[in-house]
Design a protein around this motif. Structure first.
Motif, PDB file in Angstrom:
ATOM      1  N   LYS A  98     -26.239  32.258  -9.907  1.00  0.00           N
ATOM      2  CA  LYS A  98     -26.641  32.951 -11.129  1.00  0.00           C
ATOM      3  C   LYS A  98     -25.576  33.957 -11.511  1.00  0.00           C
ATOM      4  CE  LYS A  98     -30.713  35.001 -13.272  1.00  0.00           C
ATOM      5  NZ  LYS A  98     -32.114  35.437 -13.050  1.00  0.00           N
ATOM      6  N   LEU A  99     -24.970  33.769 -12.671  1.00  0.00           N
ATOM      7  CA  LEU A  99     -23.938  34.682 -13.151  1.00  0.00           C
ATOM      8  C   LEU A  99     -24.586  35.962 -13.669  1.00  0.00           C
ATOM      9  CD1 LEU A  99     -21.633  32.114 -15.001  1.00  0.00           C
ATOM     10  CD2 LEU A  99     -21.524  32.888 -12.628  1.00  0.00           C
ATOM     11  N   PRO A 100     -23.804  37.041 -13.813  1.00  0.00           N
ATOM     12  CA  PRO A 100     -24.405  38.323 -14.208  1.00  0.00           C
ATOM     13  C   PRO A 100     -24.993  38.338 -15.609  1.00  0.00           C
ATOM     14  CG  PRO A 100     -22.007  38.485 -14.118  1.00  0.00           C
ATOM     15  CD  PRO A 100     -22.381  37.182 -13.479  1.00  0.00           C
ATOM     16  N   LYS A 101     -24.601  37.404 -16.454  1.00  0.00           N
ATOM     17  CA  LYS A 101     -25.155  37.306 -17.806  1.00  0.00           C
ATOM     18  C   LYS A 101     -25.575  35.875 -18.072  1.00  0.00           C
ATOM     19  CE  LYS A 101     -22.190  40.978 -19.703  1.00  0.00           C
ATOM     20  NZ  LYS A 101     -21.188  41.300 -20.762  1.00  0.00           N
TER      21      LYS A 101
ATOM     22  N   THR B 100     -18.140  37.014  -7.890  1.00  0.00           N
ATOM     23  CA  THR B 100     -17.667  38.039  -8.817  1.00  0.00           C
ATOM     24  C   THR B 100     -17.156  37.398 -10.107  1.00  0.00           C
ATOM     25  OG1 THR B 100     -15.505  38.007  -7.722  1.00  0.00           O
ATOM     26  CG2 THR B 100     -17.070  39.707  -7.030  1.00  0.00           C
ATOM     27  N   CYS B 101     -17.375  38.098 -11.227  1.00  0.00           N
ATOM     28  CA  CYS B 101     -16.976  37.593 -12.538  1.00  0.00           C
ATOM     29  C   CYS B 101     -16.124  38.623 -13.273  1.00  0.00           C
ATOM     30  CB  CYS B 101     -18.216  37.295 -13.388  1.00  0.00           C
ATOM     31  SG  CYS B 101     -18.977  35.713 -13.069  1.00  0.00           S
ATOM     32  N   TYR B 102     -15.157  38.103 -14.028  1.00  0.00           N
ATOM     33  CA  TYR B 102     -14.306  38.958 -14.850  1.00  0.00           C
ATOM     34  C   TYR B 102     -14.263  38.351 -16.249  1.00  0.00           C
ATOM     35  CZ  TYR B 102     -12.823  40.337 -10.167  1.00  0.00           C
ATOM     36  OH  TYR B 102     -12.814  40.742  -8.853  1.00  0.00           O
ATOM     37  N   GLU B 103     -14.505  39.179 -17.252  1.00  0.00           N
ATOM     38  CA  GLU B 103     -14.516  38.713 -18.639  1.00  0.00           C
ATOM     39  C   GLU B 103     -13.176  38.990 -19.307  1.00  0.00           C
ATOM     40  OE1 GLU B 103     -17.594  40.320 -21.000  1.00  0.00           O
ATOM     41  OE2 GLU B 103     -19.218  39.242 -19.974  1.00  0.00           O
TER      42      GLU B 103
ATOM     43  N   ARG C 261     -13.575  34.437 -15.661  1.00  0.00           N
ATOM     44  CA  ARG C 261     -12.993  34.031 -14.381  1.00  0.00           C
ATOM     45  C   ARG C 261     -14.020  34.294 -13.294  1.00  0.00           C
ATOM     46  NH1 ARG C 261      -9.541  36.948 -10.708  1.00  0.00           N
ATOM     47  NH2 ARG C 261      -9.289  38.580 -12.279  1.00  0.00           N
ATOM     48  N   TRP C 262     -14.413  33.244 -12.588  1.00  0.00           N
ATOM     49  CA  TRP C 262     -15.484  33.342 -11.597  1.00  0.00           C
ATOM     50  C   TRP C 262     -14.962  32.986 -10.209  1.00  0.00           C
ATOM     51  CZ3 TRP C 262     -18.862  28.967  -9.763  1.00  0.00           C
ATOM     52  CH2 TRP C 262     -19.876  29.430  -8.911  1.00  0.00           C
ATOM     53  N   ASN C 263     -15.095  33.916  -9.281  1.00  0.00           N
ATOM     54  CA  ASN C 263     -14.756  33.669  -7.881  1.00  0.00           C
ATOM     55  C   ASN C 263     -16.016  33.154  -7.196  1.00  0.00           C
ATOM     56  OD1 ASN C 263     -14.275  33.899  -5.064  1.00  0.00           O
ATOM     57  ND2 ASN C 263     -12.704  35.453  -5.435  1.00  0.00           N
ATOM     58  N   PHE C 264     -16.034  31.857  -6.899  1.00  0.00           N
ATOM     59  CA  PHE C 264     -17.271  31.260  -6.373  1.00  0.00           C
ATOM     60  C   PHE C 264     -17.529  31.606  -4.910  1.00  0.00           C
ATOM     61  CE2 PHE C 264     -13.866  28.085  -6.353  1.00  0.00           C
ATOM     62  CZ  PHE C 264     -13.820  27.704  -5.022  1.00  0.00           C
TER      63      PHE C 264
ATOM     64  N   GLY D 225     -26.133  30.699 -17.904  1.00  0.00           N
ATOM     65  CA  GLY D 225     -25.773  31.603 -16.830  1.00  0.00           C
ATOM     66  C   GLY D 225     -25.943  31.030 -15.437  1.00  0.00           C
ATOM     67  N   ILE D 226     -26.093  29.714 -15.321  1.00  0.00           N
ATOM     68  CA  ILE D 226     -26.307  29.069 -14.026  1.00  0.00           C
ATOM     69  C   ILE D 226     -25.212  28.026 -13.778  1.00  0.00           C
ATOM     70  CG2 ILE D 226     -27.835  27.622 -12.630  1.00  0.00           C
ATOM     71  CD1 ILE D 226     -28.979  30.345 -12.964  1.00  0.00           C
ATOM     72  N   ILE D 227     -24.630  28.061 -12.583  1.00  0.00           N
ATOM     73  CA  ILE D 227     -23.707  27.021 -12.142  1.00  0.00           C
ATOM     74  C   ILE D 227     -24.245  26.435 -10.844  1.00  0.00           C
ATOM     75  CG2 ILE D 227     -21.368  26.490 -11.347  1.00  0.00           C
ATOM     76  CD1 ILE D 227     -20.340  28.719 -13.106  1.00  0.00           C
TER      77      ILE D 227
END
Length: 256
Positions: free
Chosen positions: A195-198, A231-234, A224-227, A179-181
């Motif tokens: 830190k991503l939401p999951k 925001t994240c979309y599954e 899909r991650w908007n850096f 969950g980390i980029i």
């Protein structure tokens, strides 16, 4: 094999490669099967043997991960090899620069940045290396490695490997822990952790239209991650018949 010798039916013989350079009607590649540089005319089934990389073991497999072309020189980035192998296409001359002084270290990915080659290690036990093509020297980016280590100590996260990355808007994005980029400024080498939401088990990163798409290693899921705003979309994929999740994602025409 001798220089200039032709290998026929390369598909039937299983001659493989990780990466290749296309120059006009020819394709140059370092073979995965053993130590050898080949050139093949596109559309033909014969490969011309151009020579061995003499500083590497003759039977070594998977020597090179990527190849970059600058002017008339091909730079082969090591995978299991000891260093960068260089081939002068005009004069047909090989040269070599040792990258790993003591032991072999696996390069996860490399990028061409302003005529320099940035090599990302698979593990932080190996250094980040910036190869300067103007004088064929290697610079160890110790500060970058230290900055990443410090960032993970603050996050109290475990770094499992640096095996997936991409570049966007003068930043290097690397898969961190679950969950980390990590994002790294290419001019200052400053490191930031996102830190991503999951706690996704991230497998691959792919940049497309100013957003980053992620695949994960434990389920059939694309993210899909908007850096810019985090925001994240599954996108969950109904793939009951699939034994394994998707390894990677890429653009094919109008689709991913």
């Amino acid at each position: 094999m001798e220089k200039g010798e032709k290998m026929k039916n390369i598909q039937e013989r299983g001659l493989r490669f990780f990466d290749a350079h296309v120059d006009g009607k020819y394709l140059y590649f370092s073979a995965r099967n053993f130590n050898g540089l080949f050139r093949v005319e596109i559309g033909k089934s014969e490969a011309e043997f151009l020579g061995h990389f003499r500083e590497e073991a003759i039977l070594q497999k998977n020597l090179h991960r990527q190849v970059f072309c600058i002017d008339n020189y091909l730079y082969f980035v090591p995978y299991t090899g000891k260093g960068i192998s260089i081939y002068d296409k005009v004069n047909k001359v090989f040269s070599f620069v040792n990258v790993h002084k003591k032991e072999k270290g696996i390069v996860s990915k490399a990028y061409l940045i302003n005529r320099d080659i940035l090599m990302i290690p698979f593990e932080l036990s190996d250094p980040f290396i910036l190869f300067h093509t103007y004088d064929n020297t290697c610079e160890k980016l110790s500060n970058l490695r230290n900055n990443i280590c410090m960032r993970f100590l603050k996050q109290r996260n475990v770094l499992l490997g640096l095996y997936s990355s991409c570049i966007a808007e003068n930043k290097l994005f690397i898969k961190g822990g679950e969950g980390i980029i990590l994002s790294i400024e290419l001019e200052t080498w400053q490191v930031f952790a996102h830190k991503l939401p999951k706690t996704y088990k991230i497998r691959s990163l792919y940049i497309d239209k100013k957003e980053i798409y992620l695949t994960v290693s434990d389920e059939c899921l694309v993210i899909r991650w908007n850096f810019r705003d985090d925001t994240c979309y599954e996108y969950r994929i109904d793939a009951k018949s699939m034994e394994h999740p998707y390894m990677s994602i890429l653009r094919w025409g109008a689709h991913l």
